[in-house]
Design a protein around this motif. Structure first.
Motif, short mmCIF file in Angstrom:
data_model
loop_
_atom_site.label_atom_id
_atom_site.label_comp_id
_atom_site.label_asym_id
_atom_site.label_seq_id
_atom_site.Cartn_x
_atom_site.Cartn_y
_atom_site.Cartn_z
N TRP A 1 0.86 -1.17 0.00
CA TRP A 1 0.00 0.00 0.00
C TRP A 1 0.90 1.23 0.00
CZ3 TRP A 1 -5.14 -1.36 0.02
CH2 TRP A 1 -5.47 -2.63 0.52
N LEU A 2 0.70 2.13 -0.94
CA LEU A 2 1.48 3.36 -1.00
C LEU A 2 0.54 4.54 -0.78
CD1 LEU A 2 3.57 2.43 -4.16
CD2 LEU A 2 4.26 2.20 -1.78
N ASP A 3 0.73 5.21 0.34
CA ASP A 3 -0.11 6.35 0.71
C ASP A 3 0.53 7.62 0.16
OD1 ASP A 3 -1.61 8.35 1.88
OD2 ASP A 3 -1.72 7.35 3.84
N CYS A 4 -0.12 8.22 -0.81
CA CYS A 4 0.39 9.43 -1.47
C CYS A 4 -0.50 10.62 -1.15
CB CYS A 4 0.49 9.21 -2.97
SG CYS A 4 1.49 7.80 -3.44
N GLY A 5 -1.15 10.60 0.00
CA GLY A 5 -2.02 11.71 0.38
C GLY A 5 -3.39 11.57 -0.26
N ASP A 6 -3.63 12.34 -1.32
CA ASP A 6 -4.93 12.28 -2.01
C ASP A 6 -5.04 11.11 -2.97
OD1 ASP A 6 -5.77 14.52 -0.66
OD2 ASP A 6 -5.27 15.91 -2.28
N ALA A 7 -3.96 10.35 -3.10
CA ALA A 7 -3.98 9.16 -3.95
C ALA A 7 -3.40 7.98 -3.17
CB ALA A 7 -3.17 9.39 -5.22
N VAL B 1 -4.61 2.53 -8.83
CA VAL B 1 -4.46 3.89 -8.31
C VAL B 1 -5.84 4.45 -8.01
CG1 VAL B 1 -3.52 6.19 -8.73
CG2 VAL B 1 -2.41 4.19 -9.76
N TYR B 2 -6.00 4.95 -6.80
CA TYR B 2 -7.25 5.56 -6.35
C TYR B 2 -7.00 7.01 -6.00
CZ TYR B 2 -8.80 0.74 -5.69
OH TYR B 2 -9.12 -0.58 -5.89
N TRP B 3 -7.90 7.88 -6.43
CA TRP B 3 -7.85 9.28 -6.04
C TRP B 3 -9.05 9.54 -5.15
CZ3 TRP B 3 -6.34 7.55 -10.80
CH2 TRP B 3 -5.07 7.94 -11.23
N LEU B 4 -8.82 10.26 -4.05
CA LEU B 4 -9.88 10.48 -3.06
C LEU B 4 -10.01 11.96 -2.72
CD1 LEU B 4 -8.18 7.68 -2.15
CD2 LEU B 4 -10.17 7.56 -0.68
#
Length: 130
Positions: free
Chosen positions: A72-78, A103-106
């Motif tokens: 899992w790579l936590d890239c803030g808004d992604a 890839v998920y954008w939140l």
């Protein structure tokens, strides 16, 4: 719930077939992009299209289907998920293992965009009768 937890819950609820729960973390106008050549590949818009056209459709063609996340790579808004699919095709009985990147954008704890990267040839071969 932070963005990483939202995406982790998506995988958990998908495996448990908790589609009402999944509905709570998807943006009403979600854009869901699956590779062409992947089952139900293409771009899907809105919660209903994602749930009925993508997520619940796997049981029709696949005896089993799992998306296993290894990283899992936590890239803030992604959030980026690295892992593999494992499945057994209902008709051919062939099993597959294909690596993926998701890839998920939140925004506001809702997933508003998803994009998939995987080797669709591996999956297509499992659907072909010999």
């Amino acid at each position: 719930m932070n963005n990483l937890e939202v995406v982790q819950n998506l995988y958990k609820w998908f495996s448990e077939k908790e589609f009402d729960q999944i509905r709570t973390i998807l943006s009403p106008n979600i854009e869901w992009i699956q590779n062409k050549g992947f089952p139900n590949g293409g771009i899907h818009y809105g919660i209903d299209q994602v749930l009925s056209g993508v997520l619940t459709n796997f049981k029709k063609d696949w005896k089993s289907w799992n998306a296993i996340v290894n990283q899992w790579l936590d890239c803030g808004d992604a959030i980026i998920c690295l892992g593999y699919y494992h499945g057994i095709h209902r008709i051919t009985e062939k099993s597959i293992k294909a690596e993926f990147a998701h890839v998920y954008w939140l925004q506001d704890s809702k997933i508003y965009k998803f994009q998939q990267f995987t080797d669709t040839l591996i999956i297509q071969k499992a659907t072909e009768k010999e």
